[in-house]
Design an enzyme around this catalytic site. Structure first.
Site, short mmCIF file in Angstrom:
data_model
loop_
_atom_site.label_atom_id
_atom_site.label_comp_id
_atom_site.label_asym_id
_atom_site.label_seq_id
_atom_site.Cartn_x
_atom_site.Cartn_y
_atom_site.Cartn_z
N GLY A 80 47.43 39.52 39.65
CA GLY A 80 46.37 38.44 39.20
C GLY A 80 45.98 37.48 39.96
CG ASN A 135 40.26 39.54 41.85
OD1 ASN A 135 39.33 38.86 42.24
ND2 ASN A 135 40.79 40.52 42.23
CG MET A 184 45.78 48.76 36.62
SD MET A 184 44.26 48.95 37.64
CE MET A 184 45.08 50.65 38.20
CE LYS A 185 47.58 50.61 30.15
NZ LYS A 185 48.44 51.79 30.55
CB ILE A 186 39.87 53.92 30.40
CG1 ILE A 186 40.41 54.48 31.58
CG2 ILE A 186 38.54 54.10 29.95
CD1 ILE A 186 39.39 54.32 32.49
CG ASN A 243 35.99 46.20 36.82
OD1 ASN A 243 37.04 45.40 36.77
ND2 ASN A 243 35.94 47.30 37.28
CG HIS A 247 35.45 49.43 41.76
ND1 HIS A 247 36.50 49.75 41.21
CD2 HIS A 247 35.14 50.18 42.88
CE1 HIS A 247 36.62 51.26 41.57
NE2 HIS A 247 36.00 51.30 42.66
#
Ligand code: GRF
Length: 194
Positions: A20, A22, A95-97, A112, A114
């Site tokens: 966390g 970010n 971490m989930k799609i 998002n 990345h």
């Protein structure tokens, strides 16, 4: 795209799964005058995510949704987002799609961050792969989320030169710092200041 109407801040949810850093950075940014967003909700996919403590500390509504082998809580997440009138979702180490249906429901409203210079190095273990491939540069990217992994429209990127003695951890730490300045900048680029 969501519009900033007058001085009303955009009701934002941050989705996390881990540390966390970010999230806390976005919380601090959201408290500044120049922030177009207000964080109303923090959603975690992991009850052990350290980031939840930041939500608690700043008294932000927070909920954890359990993902299991045959359990996808997206419907409940959607309900929670709608209940809280969320207009923008910021993924921050989530971490989930997300399913195409979910993304459709919030089309153009999911951001998002990345840890690579997209479109290079989509997916996981970016720093490891970048070093193994002897890249000269790496960095981070804020992008809109579409139904293809790490492939939506790029909003902002920041690049860093890889040092000779860099390993996964040193590179990760340097890029994480860049992420913290990039995410707020990307939000301001999209929505302006209030
Ligand atoms: C960051 O590197 C981000 O780019 C990636 O996941 C990591 C999350 O870190 N998507 P944190 O939980 O915000 O510290």
């Amino acid at each position: 795209m969501v519009k900033l109407i007058g001085s009303k801040k955009i009701r934002t949810a941050v989705l996390i799964s881990g540390t966390g850093s970010n999230l806390i950075n976005l919380i601090k940014f959201s408290h500044s005058k120049k922030s177009p967003i207000k964080i109303q909700l923090v959603i975690s996919s992991n009850k052990k995510a350290k980031g939840i403590n930041y939500a608690k500390k700043y008294r932000i509504r927070n909920k954890t949704f359990y993902y299991g082998k045959n359990i996808n809580p997206e419907k409940s997440i959607l309900k929670e987002l709608i209940l809280n009138k969320i207009d923008l979702i910021c993924l921050a180490g989530f971490m989930k799609i997300l399913s195409p249906n979910f993304i459709k429901r919030f089309k153009g409203k999911i951001l998002n961050i990345h840890p690579s210079l997209l479109p290079k190095y989509k997916g996981l273990n970016t720093h490891d792969r970048v070093i193994k491939n002897k890249e000269v540069y790496s960095g981070c990217t804020v992008h809109l989320v579409n139904s293809k992994l790490d492939s939506g429209k790029i909003i902002l990127q920041k690049k860093v030169k890889i040092r000779k003695n860099d390993n996964q951890l040193t590179l990760k730490a340097r890029i994480l710092k860049l992420e913290h300045s990039l995410y707020p900048k990307a939000i301001v680029k999209l929505f302006g200041n209030p």
